[in-house]
Design a protein around this motif. Structure first.
Motif, PDB file in Angstrom:
ATOM      1  N   SER A  99       0.855  -1.186   0.000  1.00 45.59           N
ATOM      2  CA  SER A  99       0.000   0.000   0.000  1.00 45.59           C
ATOM      3  C   SER A  99       0.892   1.237   0.000  1.00 45.59           C
ATOM      4  CB  SER A  99      -0.901   0.012   1.234  1.00 45.59           C
ATOM      5  OG  SER A  99      -0.137  -0.023   2.426  1.00 45.59           O
ATOM      6  N   THR A 100       0.474   2.261  -0.721  1.00 48.64           N
ATOM      7  CA  THR A 100       1.311   3.455  -0.827  1.00 48.64           C
ATOM      8  C   THR A 100       0.500   4.723  -0.625  1.00 48.64           C
ATOM      9  OG1 THR A 100       1.029   3.976  -3.181  1.00 48.64           O
ATOM     10  CG2 THR A 100       2.602   2.208  -2.620  1.00 48.64           C
ATOM     11  N   ALA A 101       1.216   5.827  -0.440  1.00 44.99           N
ATOM     12  CA  ALA A 101       0.629   7.167  -0.398  1.00 44.99           C
ATOM     13  C   ALA A 101       0.851   7.887  -1.719  1.00 44.99           C
ATOM     14  CB  ALA A 101       1.236   7.970   0.758  1.00 44.99           C
ATOM     15  N   ASP A 102       1.218   7.143  -2.756  1.00 46.08           N
ATOM     16  CA  ASP A 102       1.472   7.688  -4.099  1.00 46.08           C
ATOM     17  C   ASP A 102       2.583   8.732  -4.104  1.00 46.08           C
ATOM     18  OD1 ASP A 102      -0.444   6.104  -5.401  1.00 46.08           O
ATOM     19  OD2 ASP A 102      -2.047   7.475  -4.787  1.00 46.08           O
ATOM     20  N   LEU A 103       3.598   8.502  -3.286  1.00 52.47           N
ATOM     21  CA  LEU A 103       4.757   9.386  -3.304  1.00 52.47           C
ATOM     22  C   LEU A 103       5.610   9.103  -4.535  1.00 52.47           C
ATOM     23  CD1 LEU A 103       5.836   9.143   0.462  1.00 52.47           C
ATOM     24  CD2 LEU A 103       4.322  10.834  -0.608  1.00 52.47           C
ATOM     25  N   VAL A 104       6.336  10.115  -4.974  1.00 54.78           N
ATOM     26  CA  VAL A 104       7.197  10.010  -6.150  1.00 54.78           C
ATOM     27  C   VAL A 104       8.624  10.357  -5.731  1.00 54.78           C
ATOM     28  CG1 VAL A 104       7.700  11.008  -8.405  1.00 54.78           C
ATOM     29  CG2 VAL A 104       5.343  10.554  -7.762  1.00 54.78           C
ATOM     30  N   PRO A 105       9.604   9.554  -6.134  1.00 53.53           N
ATOM     31  CA  PRO A 105      10.994   9.885  -5.801  1.00 53.53           C
ATOM     32  C   PRO A 105      11.339  11.304  -6.220  1.00 53.53           C
ATOM     33  CG  PRO A 105      10.887   7.688  -6.727  1.00 53.53           C
ATOM     34  CD  PRO A 105       9.511   8.273  -6.880  1.00 53.53           C
ATOM     35  N   GLY A 106      12.035  12.006  -5.326  1.00 50.45           N
ATOM     36  CA  GLY A 106      12.422  13.386  -5.584  1.00 50.45           C
ATOM     37  C   GLY A 106      11.483  14.406  -4.983  1.00 50.45           C
ATOM     38  N   GLU A 107      10.263  13.990  -4.627  1.00 53.72           N
ATOM     39  CA  GLU A 107       9.362  14.909  -3.922  1.00 53.72           C
ATOM     40  C   GLU A 107       9.973  15.301  -2.585  1.00 53.72           C
ATOM     41  OE1 GLU A 107       4.816  14.738  -4.085  1.00 53.72           O
ATOM     42  OE2 GLU A 107       5.397  12.612  -4.151  1.00 53.72           O
ATOM     43  N   VAL A 108       9.693  16.512  -2.161  1.00 48.36           N
ATOM     44  CA  VAL A 108      10.159  16.982  -0.859  1.00 48.36           C
ATOM     45  C   VAL A 108       8.939  17.314   0.001  1.00 48.36           C
ATOM     46  CG1 VAL A 108      11.508  18.709   0.377  1.00 48.36           C
ATOM     47  CG2 VAL A 108      12.276  17.894  -1.867  1.00 48.36           C
ATOM     48  N   GLY A 198      -6.403  10.614  14.272  1.00 48.16           N
ATOM     49  CA  GLY A 198      -7.814  10.932  14.443  1.00 48.16           C
ATOM     50  C   GLY A 198      -8.466  11.532  13.223  1.00 48.16           C
ATOM     51  N   GLN A 199      -7.678  11.769  12.161  1.00 48.58           N
ATOM     52  CA  GLN A 199      -8.207  12.401  10.951  1.00 48.58           C
ATOM     53  C   GLN A 199      -8.694  11.353   9.949  1.00 48.58           C
ATOM     54  OE1 GLN A 199      -8.449  15.821  10.891  1.00 48.58           O
ATOM     55  NE2 GLN A 199      -7.687  15.502  12.976  1.00 48.58           N
ATOM     56  N   GLN A 200      -9.835  11.620   9.327  1.00 45.52           N
ATOM     57  CA  GLN A 200     -10.328  10.725   8.291  1.00 45.52           C
ATOM     58  C   GLN A 200      -9.663  10.986   6.945  1.00 45.52           C
ATOM     59  OE1 GLN A 200     -14.463   9.719   7.990  1.00 45.52           O
ATOM     60  NE2 GLN A 200     -14.919  10.481  10.031  1.00 45.52           N
ATOM     61  N   ASN A 201      -9.234  12.227   6.717  1.00 50.30           N
ATOM     62  CA  ASN A 201      -8.549  12.535   5.464  1.00 50.30           C
ATOM     63  C   ASN A 201      -7.608  13.716   5.668  1.00 50.30           C
ATOM     64  OD1 ASN A 201     -10.276  15.026   4.867  1.00 50.30           O
ATOM     65  ND2 ASN A 201     -11.799  13.412   4.938  1.00 50.30           N
ATOM     66  N   TYR A 202      -6.693  13.847   4.734  1.00 51.71           N
ATOM     67  CA  TYR A 202      -5.699  14.936   4.797  1.00 51.71           C
ATOM     68  C   TYR A 202      -5.371  15.345   3.366  1.00 51.71           C
ATOM     69  CZ  TYR A 202      -1.382  17.461   5.913  1.00 51.71           C
ATOM     70  OH  TYR A 202      -0.404  18.415   6.041  1.00 51.71           O
ATOM     71  N   HIS A 203      -5.475  16.642   3.103  1.00 51.45           N
ATOM     72  CA  HIS A 203      -5.170  17.173   1.769  1.00 51.45           C
ATOM     73  C   HIS A 203      -3.861  17.944   1.821  1.00 51.45           C
ATOM     74  CE1 HIS A 203      -5.693  18.888  -2.200  1.00 51.45           C
ATOM     75  NE2 HIS A 203      -5.429  20.085  -1.693  1.00 51.45           N
ATOM     76  N   LEU A 204      -2.957  17.589   0.939  1.00 50.48           N
ATOM     77  CA  LEU A 204      -1.690  18.305   0.791  1.00 50.48           C
ATOM     78  C   LEU A 204      -1.686  18.970  -0.579  1.00 50.48           C
ATOM     79  CD1 LEU A 204       1.171  19.019   1.765  1.00 50.48           C
ATOM     80  CD2 LEU A 204       1.948  16.855   0.764  1.00 50.48           C
ATOM     81  N   ALA A 205      -1.731  20.281  -0.575  1.00 57.39           N
ATOM     82  CA  ALA A 205      -1.732  21.019  -1.842  1.00 57.39           C
ATOM     83  C   ALA A 205      -0.376  20.891  -2.531  1.00 57.39           C
ATOM     84  CB  ALA A 205      -2.049  22.492  -1.587  1.00 57.39           C
ATOM     85  N   GLY A 207       3.026  21.911  -4.082  1.00 61.95           N
ATOM     86  CA  GLY A 207       3.953  22.969  -3.720  1.00 61.95           C
ATOM     87  C   GLY A 207       5.178  22.919  -4.593  1.00 61.95           C
ATOM     88  N   PRO A 208       6.170  23.761  -4.310  1.00 57.87           N
ATOM     89  CA  PRO A 208       7.376  23.807  -5.144  1.00 57.87           C
ATOM     90  C   PRO A 208       8.092  22.464  -5.255  1.00 57.87           C
ATOM     91  CG  PRO A 208       7.296  25.683  -3.655  1.00 57.87           C
ATOM     92  CD  PRO A 208       6.192  24.762  -3.228  1.00 57.87           C
ATOM     93  N   GLY A 209       8.010  21.649  -4.181  1.00 59.76           N
ATOM     94  CA  GLY A 209       8.744  20.392  -4.198  1.00 59.76           C
ATOM     95  C   GLY A 209       7.882  19.149  -4.182  1.00 59.76           C
ATOM     96  N   ASN A 210       6.569  19.298  -4.198  1.00 58.50           N
ATOM     97  CA  ASN A 210       5.712  18.121  -4.061  1.00 58.50           C
ATOM     98  C   ASN A 210       4.468  18.190  -4.936  1.00 58.50           C
ATOM     99  OD1 ASN A 210       4.855  20.112  -1.682  1.00 58.50           O
ATOM    100  ND2 ASN A 210       3.070  18.859  -2.200  1.00 58.50           N
ATOM    101  N   ARG A 211       3.923  17.038  -5.245  1.00 60.53           N
ATOM    102  CA  ARG A 211       2.658  16.946  -5.947  1.00 60.53           C
ATOM    103  C   ARG A 211       1.502  17.154  -4.959  1.00 60.53           C
ATOM    104  NH1 ARG A 211       1.562  11.808  -8.998  1.00 60.53           N
ATOM    105  NH2 ARG A 211       1.756  10.858  -6.948  1.00 60.53           N
ATOM    106  N   GLU A 212       0.304  17.315  -5.501  1.00 56.03           N
ATOM    107  CA  GLU A 212      -0.895  17.329  -4.670  1.00 56.03           C
ATOM    108  C   GLU A 212      -1.215  15.911  -4.220  1.00 56.03           C
ATOM    109  OE1 GLU A 212      -5.486  19.033  -4.885  1.00 56.03           O
ATOM    110  OE2 GLU A 212      -4.465  18.445  -6.733  1.00 56.03           O
ATOM    111  N   HIS A 213      -1.637  15.789  -2.956  1.00 58.41           N
ATOM    112  CA  HIS A 213      -2.007  14.482  -2.416  1.00 58.41           C
ATOM    113  C   HIS A 213      -3.296  14.588  -1.623  1.00 58.41           C
ATOM    114  CE1 HIS A 213       1.751  12.384  -3.441  1.00 58.41           C
ATOM    115  NE2 HIS A 213       2.395  13.484  -3.055  1.00 58.41           N
ATOM    116  N   ASP A 214      -4.137  13.589  -1.748  1.00 57.26           N
ATOM    117  CA  ASP A 214      -5.318  13.420  -0.905  1.00 57.26           C
ATOM    118  C   ASP A 214      -5.227  12.052  -0.252  1.00 57.26           C
ATOM    119  OD1 ASP A 214      -7.304  15.661  -0.972  1.00 57.26           O
ATOM    120  OD2 ASP A 214      -7.074  15.367  -3.134  1.00 57.26           O
TER     121      ASP A 214
END
Length: 292
Positions: A99-108, A198-205, A207-214
């Motif tokens: 299982s993954t969080a869909d991270l990509v190598p090089g993301e910060v 305790g969170q059901q979801n988390y949104h990461l917009a 940014g300069p070094g990362n993709r968007e993640h939900d």
């Protein structure tokens, strides 16, 4: 209220199944319908065991392992540190179909963001990334996990991987229901850990070094059970479906774990947890003027 629950359980042996005679307030000696062969339920403040089944039997625990990974990282501090996702996540995830969080190598991402990626979608890529950064390296990080387990008195526990994947074998990472309740109690005492799980979801917009993640939690108890506040699911072929959980109802915290509830159904693990929790809460909430 807390004295009521803990007081009835005080005479119970920590590792034995609690009997009806020991808990006179409860209408039955144990919860009905629990499928898990290993399980434990305890007071969420004192850790007093209210009921257990084969609580000291070491078994695979799958991604509940990530609770220890998070604990080691949080104890190290510097949660705003920028961490670069390493190339190694690709082979790691592919080898085990993880299982993954869909991270990509090089993301910060920051360590705090990676903890959300670790705990909500159960990102094995996040576990690998954090271990590389905070070991540094997998071997050094796993040694820290085992050192922390010893410090917590988790005598029936051993870690060989930061995700709980079967590396090198299905049974290389293992723990007991009793040890996992200890681990859960310690982790849930950390405000940052408690906030994350305790969170059901988390949104990461983006940014300069990362993709968007939900990221969405794999813990269906957070959605389906009143008062659920965490903690972590787990599932592999050897471990079956597992759930380490905590709830607070009527001001009464309960913490517990079920291991191998089903070969592949997270719904069965969640149902096991609900059976255990209802066994404690229903008699209390039915006679006392407190909310759900």
């Amino acid at each position: 209220m807390l004295v009521l629950v803990a007081g009835h359980a005080a005479s119970a042996a920590p590792t034995a199944n609690v009997t009806h005679a020991q808990l006179p307030f409860w209408p039955t000696a144990e919860p009905d319908g629990v499928q898990a062969p290993e399980a434990e339920l305890a007071d969420g403040i004192t850790g007093t065991v209210l009921w257990s089944r084969e609580a000291n039997t070491p078994v695979p625990i799958a991604s509940i392992t990530k609770v220890m990974t998070a604990l080691v990282v949080i104890n190290a501090g510097d949660l705003e540190r920028n961490v670069t996702v390493p190339e190694g996540i690709i082979a790691y995830d592919r080898e085990y179909g993880a299982s993954t969080a869909d991270l990509v190598p090089g993301e910060v991402l920051t360590t705090r963001q990676l903890l959300y990626a670790l705990m909500l979608p159960s990102g094995c890529d996040a576990a690998y990334t954090l271990a590389e950064e905070y070991g540094p390296g997998q071997g050094a990080f796993i040694a820290k996990m085992n050192d922390t387990a010893r410090q917590l008195g988790m005598a029936g526990t051993h870690f060989s991987d930061p995700s709980g994947l079967p590396d090198p074998t299905d049974y290389s990472t293992y723990s007991t229901a009793s040890d996992l309740v200890k681990l859960g109690l310690r982790a849930m005492n950390l405000p940052v850990f408690r906030e994350i799980v305790g969170q059901q979801n988390y949104h990461l917009a983006a940014g300069p070094g990362n993709r968007e993640h939900d990221w969405r939690t794999t813990n269906r108890l957070l959605r389906d059970y009143p008062g659920a506040v965490g903690i972590k699911t787990g599932s592999t072929d050897a471990a079956g479906t597992c759930l380490l959980f905590e709830t607070v109802r009527g001001g009464l915290p309960m913490i517990g774990v079920v291991l191998h509830s089903s070969p592949d159904s997270g719904a069965v693990a969640a149902a096991d947890a609900a059976h255990m929790l209802n066994w404690v809460y229903d008699p209390i909430l039915s006679v006392l003027p407190i909310g759900p």
